[in-house]
Design a protein around this motif. Sequence first.
Motif, PDB file in Angstrom:
ATOM      1  N   PRO A 201      20.675 -62.105   5.742  1.00 16.32           N
ATOM      2  CA  PRO A 201      20.549 -60.689   6.151  1.00 16.32           C
ATOM      3  C   PRO A 201      21.832 -59.896   5.890  1.00 16.32           C
ATOM      4  O   PRO A 201      21.765 -58.741   5.487  1.00 16.32           O
ATOM      5  N   ASP A 202      23.004 -60.510   6.096  1.00 11.22           N
ATOM      6  CA  ASP A 202      24.254 -59.791   5.831  1.00 11.22           C
ATOM      7  C   ASP A 202      24.391 -59.434   4.357  1.00 11.22           C
ATOM      8  O   ASP A 202      24.828 -58.338   4.006  1.00 11.22           O
ATOM      9  N   GLU A 203      24.000 -60.390   3.491  1.00 14.84           N
ATOM     10  CA  GLU A 203      24.063 -60.095   2.043  1.00 14.84           C
ATOM     11  C   GLU A 203      23.080 -58.983   1.684  1.00 14.84           C
ATOM     12  O   GLU A 203      23.373 -58.126   0.856  1.00 14.84           O
ATOM     13  N   MET A 204      21.906 -59.023   2.302  1.00 16.55           N
ATOM     14  CA  MET A 204      20.915 -57.991   1.992  1.00 16.55           C
ATOM     15  C   MET A 204      21.375 -56.623   2.481  1.00 16.55           C
ATOM     16  O   MET A 204      21.104 -55.606   1.850  1.00 16.55           O
ATOM     17  N   ARG A 205      22.094 -56.608   3.595  1.00 17.76           N
ATOM     18  CA  ARG A 205      22.576 -55.317   4.121  1.00 17.76           C
ATOM     19  C   ARG A 205      23.534 -54.639   3.144  1.00 17.76           C
ATOM     20  O   ARG A 205      23.688 -53.420   3.178  1.00 17.76           O
ATOM     21  N   GLN A 206      24.155 -55.425   2.267  1.00 16.77           N
ATOM     22  CA  GLN A 206      25.020 -54.831   1.242  1.00 16.77           C
ATOM     23  C   GLN A 206      24.208 -54.100   0.178  1.00 16.77           C
ATOM     24  O   GLN A 206      24.751 -53.411  -0.670  1.00 16.77           O
ATOM     25  N   ARG A 207      22.902 -54.301   0.220  1.00 20.49           N
ATOM     26  CA  ARG A 207      22.026 -53.675  -0.771  1.00 20.49           C
ATOM     27  C   ARG A 207      21.144 -52.601  -0.125  1.00 20.49           C
ATOM     28  O   ARG A 207      20.103 -52.235  -0.668  1.00 20.49           O
ATOM     29  N   ILE A 208      21.579 -52.145   1.038  1.00 20.18           N
ATOM     30  CA  ILE A 208      20.863 -51.060   1.728  1.00 20.18           C
ATOM     31  C   ILE A 208      21.814 -49.889   1.902  1.00 20.18           C
ATOM     32  O   ILE A 208      22.940 -50.066   2.357  1.00 20.18           O
ATOM     33  N   VAL A 209      21.355 -48.707   1.517  1.00 18.82           N
ATOM     34  CA  VAL A 209      22.073 -47.498   1.908  1.00 18.82           C
ATOM     35  C   VAL A 209      21.191 -46.814   2.946  1.00 18.82           C
ATOM     36  O   VAL A 209      20.166 -46.208   2.616  1.00 18.82           O
ATOM     37  N   ALA A 210      21.563 -47.012   4.217  1.00 21.13           N
ATOM     38  CA  ALA A 210      20.761 -46.461   5.314  1.00 21.13           C
ATOM     39  C   ALA A 210      21.029 -44.966   5.444  1.00 21.13           C
ATOM     40  O   ALA A 210      22.061 -44.457   5.000  1.00 21.13           O
ATOM     41  N   HIS A 211      20.074 -44.304   6.073  1.00 21.30           N
ATOM     42  CA  HIS A 211      20.165 -42.855   6.275  1.00 21.30           C
ATOM     43  C   HIS A 211      21.524 -42.465   6.856  1.00 21.30           C
ATOM     44  O   HIS A 211      22.177 -41.535   6.374  1.00 21.30           O
ATOM     45  N   GLU A 212      21.962 -43.225   7.865  1.00 21.58           N
ATOM     46  CA  GLU A 212      23.193 -42.833   8.552  1.00 21.58           C
ATOM     47  C   GLU A 212      24.459 -43.269   7.799  1.00 21.58           C
ATOM     48  O   GLU A 212      25.554 -42.858   8.156  1.00 21.58           O
ATOM     49  N   ASP A 213      24.309 -44.062   6.748  1.00 22.92           N
ATOM     50  CA  ASP A 213      25.481 -44.561   5.993  1.00 22.92           C
ATOM     51  C   ASP A 213      25.895 -43.628   4.856  1.00 22.92           C
ATOM     52  O   ASP A 213      26.889 -43.889   4.184  1.00 22.92           O
ATOM     53  N   ARG A 214      25.092 -42.619   4.595  1.00 25.57           N
ATOM     54  CA  ARG A 214      25.291 -41.886   3.345  1.00 25.57           C
ATOM     55  C   ARG A 214      26.616 -41.121   3.343  1.00 25.57           C
ATOM     56  O   ARG A 214      26.975 -40.489   4.325  1.00 25.57           O
ATOM     57  N   ASP A 215      27.314 -41.197   2.234  1.00 19.46           N
ATOM     58  CA  ASP A 215      28.660 -40.643   2.106  1.00 19.46           C
ATOM     59  C   ASP A 215      28.584 -39.325   1.321  1.00 19.46           C
ATOM     60  O   ASP A 215      28.907 -39.268   0.132  1.00 19.46           O
ATOM     61  N   TYR A 216      28.129 -38.273   2.006  1.00 19.64           N
ATOM     62  CA  TYR A 216      27.988 -36.973   1.343  1.00 19.64           C
ATOM     63  C   TYR A 216      29.362 -36.327   1.137  1.00 19.64           C
ATOM     64  O   TYR A 216      30.151 -36.231   2.077  1.00 19.64           O
ATOM     65  N   ARG A 217      29.615 -35.901  -0.090  1.00 14.68           N
ATOM     66  CA  ARG A 217      30.845 -35.160  -0.401  1.00 14.68           C
ATOM     67  C   ARG A 217      30.502 -34.071  -1.405  1.00 14.68           C
ATOM     68  O   ARG A 217      29.565 -34.235  -2.194  1.00 14.68           O
ATOM     69  N   PRO A 218      31.289 -32.973  -1.414  1.00 13.48           N
ATOM     70  CA  PRO A 218      31.066 -31.945  -2.440  1.00 13.48           C
ATOM     71  C   PRO A 218      31.100 -32.608  -3.804  1.00 13.48           C
ATOM     72  O   PRO A 218      31.992 -33.415  -4.086  1.00 13.48           O
ATOM     73  N   ALA A 219      30.121 -32.261  -4.666  1.00 11.44           N
ATOM     74  CA  ALA A 219      29.905 -33.096  -5.844  1.00 11.44           C
ATOM     75  C   ALA A 219      30.369 -32.482  -7.156  1.00 11.44           C
ATOM     76  O   ALA A 219      30.709 -33.218  -8.078  1.00 11.44           O
ATOM     77  N   PHE A 220      30.382 -31.163  -7.270  1.00 10.39           N
ATOM     78  CA  PHE A 220      30.460 -30.582  -8.621  1.00 10.39           C
ATOM     79  C   PHE A 220      31.636 -29.626  -8.784  1.00 10.39           C
ATOM     80  O   PHE A 220      32.224 -29.150  -7.827  1.00 10.39           O
ATOM     81  N   ILE A 221      31.922 -29.334 -10.036  1.00 11.19           N
ATOM     82  CA  ILE A 221      33.019 -28.442 -10.428  1.00 11.19           C
ATOM     83  C   ILE A 221      32.825 -27.034  -9.853  1.00 11.19           C
ATOM     84  O   ILE A 221      33.797 -26.298  -9.680  1.00 11.19           O
ATOM     85  N   ASP A 222      31.587 -26.666  -9.518  1.00  8.06           N
ATOM     86  CA  ASP A 222      31.339 -25.295  -9.024  1.00  8.06           C
ATOM     87  C   ASP A 222      31.556 -25.162  -7.513  1.00  8.06           C
ATOM     88  O   ASP A 222      31.209 -24.148  -6.920  1.00  8.06           O
ATOM     89  N   ARG A 223      32.139 -26.181  -6.866  1.00 12.63           N
ATOM     90  CA  ARG A 223      32.187 -26.228  -5.393  1.00 12.63           C
ATOM     91  C   ARG A 223      32.864 -25.009  -4.769  1.00 12.63           C
ATOM     92  O   ARG A 223      32.559 -24.666  -3.635  1.00 12.63           O
ATOM     93  N   GLY A 224      33.795 -24.386  -5.512  1.00 10.96           N
ATOM     94  CA  GLY A 224      34.514 -23.245  -4.920  1.00 10.96           C
ATOM     95  C   GLY A 224      33.830 -21.913  -5.170  1.00 10.96           C
ATOM     96  O   GLY A 224      34.309 -20.870  -4.698  1.00 10.96           O
ATOM     97  N   LEU A 225      32.728 -21.906  -5.906  1.00  8.29           N
ATOM     98  CA  LEU A 225      32.078 -20.646  -6.275  1.00  8.29           C
ATOM     99  C   LEU A 225      31.096 -20.207  -5.187  1.00  8.29           C
ATOM    100  O   LEU A 225      30.563 -21.027  -4.432  1.00  8.29           O
ATOM    101  N   ASP A 226      30.845 -18.912  -5.141  1.00  2.00           N
ATOM    102  CA  ASP A 226      29.965 -18.349  -4.108  1.00  2.00           C
ATOM    103  C   ASP A 226      28.592 -19.021  -4.152  1.00  2.00           C
ATOM    104  O   ASP A 226      27.973 -19.104  -5.212  1.00  2.00           O
ATOM    105  N   GLY A 227      28.106 -19.467  -3.010  1.00  2.00           N
ATOM    106  CA  GLY A 227      26.761 -20.034  -2.916  1.00  2.00           C
ATOM    107  C   GLY A 227      26.665 -21.463  -3.427  1.00  2.00           C
ATOM    108  O   GLY A 227      25.591 -22.058  -3.421  1.00  2.00           O
ATOM    109  N   CYS A 228      27.782 -22.026  -3.884  1.00  2.00           N
ATOM    110  CA  CYS A 228      27.750 -23.393  -4.440  1.00  2.00           C
ATOM    111  C   CYS A 228      28.359 -24.377  -3.430  1.00  2.00           C
ATOM    112  O   CYS A 228      28.562 -24.031  -2.289  1.00  2.00           O
TER     113      CYS A 228
END
Length: 376
Positions: A201-228
């Motif tokens: 189970p521990d090995e399998m958990r390395q192959r799960i991205v659970a809802h609460e684990d997600r690492d959201y970060r600003p993604a794109f070059i347009d991050r500083g532009l209005d509405g982006c």
Amino acid sequence: MTQISQVEADKRHVKRSDYQSCTVAFIDCKKPGSHLKQNYSIIGPGVTSSSEQVINLPEAHGFNIGAAAMPTGITNNLHIHFTAEVFMVYDGEYTFRWGSNGENELVGRPGDILSVPTWIFRGFTNTGDGEGWVFTTLGGDNTGGVIFHPDIIREAAEYGLYLSKDNVLIDTSQGAPVPDEDACIPPMSAEEVARLRSYTPDEMRQRIVAHEDRDYRPAFIDRGLDGCGAEIAPVIGHGITQNRDHTPKIRNPHGFSMEWLRLQPGQKVSAFSLADKMVVIPRDAGLRVRMNDTGDVTADLGAWDTLSIPANVVRAIENTSDKTVEALIIVTGDHQKRPAFRGNVLEAAFARGHALDAQGYVADAHLIPKYGMVAE
Ligand SMILES: [Fe+2]
């Protein structure tokens, strides 16, 4: 750039109401407790053994996308895949089992994604209240089919069901003659099953991205532009994120990348093109995808729709709703994807202090030596 017509875009926008289920896709379809499984093939045939299966978008993408739904208590029985099998839970609660006799288990809930290793037995049961909904992504155009657990193959014969060596389901109750033993896929021997790798189970958990684990970060070059400022959370492989701090949790070759994209109300991703096919599956309604340089072709996506955007088509994505919208982005190939934003976006980003480094990731423009600026 490749231009797309509205007619073509409409064909590639498979609405949730267009998904068509098949209940006779697999050799276990008559086994009590498994007979109410609904199998969907949305992009590519998947691993269905039925000629009755409707495939919404047969075009080769380098991966297959399907879905499974079933009433509470119904089980998808143990089987082996040869390419990646990824479960994306969109609704309900599913208990995934794996191992020689399905002796290990983990529960998946909405927003959880699990990539099961190849060459191990896996199955799942709806342990939630309703039908639930699990999208699946399988690696490759030709997935090679499946191997069912020897117990399932033997039991199926009692219901008159056999699986031929070319993956066709033979139903003797429908008048087909009982096939020769050597025309069918032989059940794996106990020794062969015992030689399969086991995963804790521990090995399998390395192959799960659970809802609460997600690492959201600003993604794109347009991050500083209005509405982006759209965010990405990686799931599998190297995707379209331009954030150098992103590391996908699941990294073995799948033949595709998978990422969550998150847009706040009114937020957008500026127009970019991509050299690979890209599929969008939103969890929530409200995404509008505009295609071509002029944005003259539009797809308004409902929750759980599937949109496939061809390679080299310019696309911009906007959340037109008043709620946060999340969508899975699946792109062909294991390489780092390089979204090519339009020149005016790069210029505006530069004016706000952002540029792309030589690896294609967003950086403070003043830190990048002039001779190292990416001019695209
Ligand atoms: Fe499967």
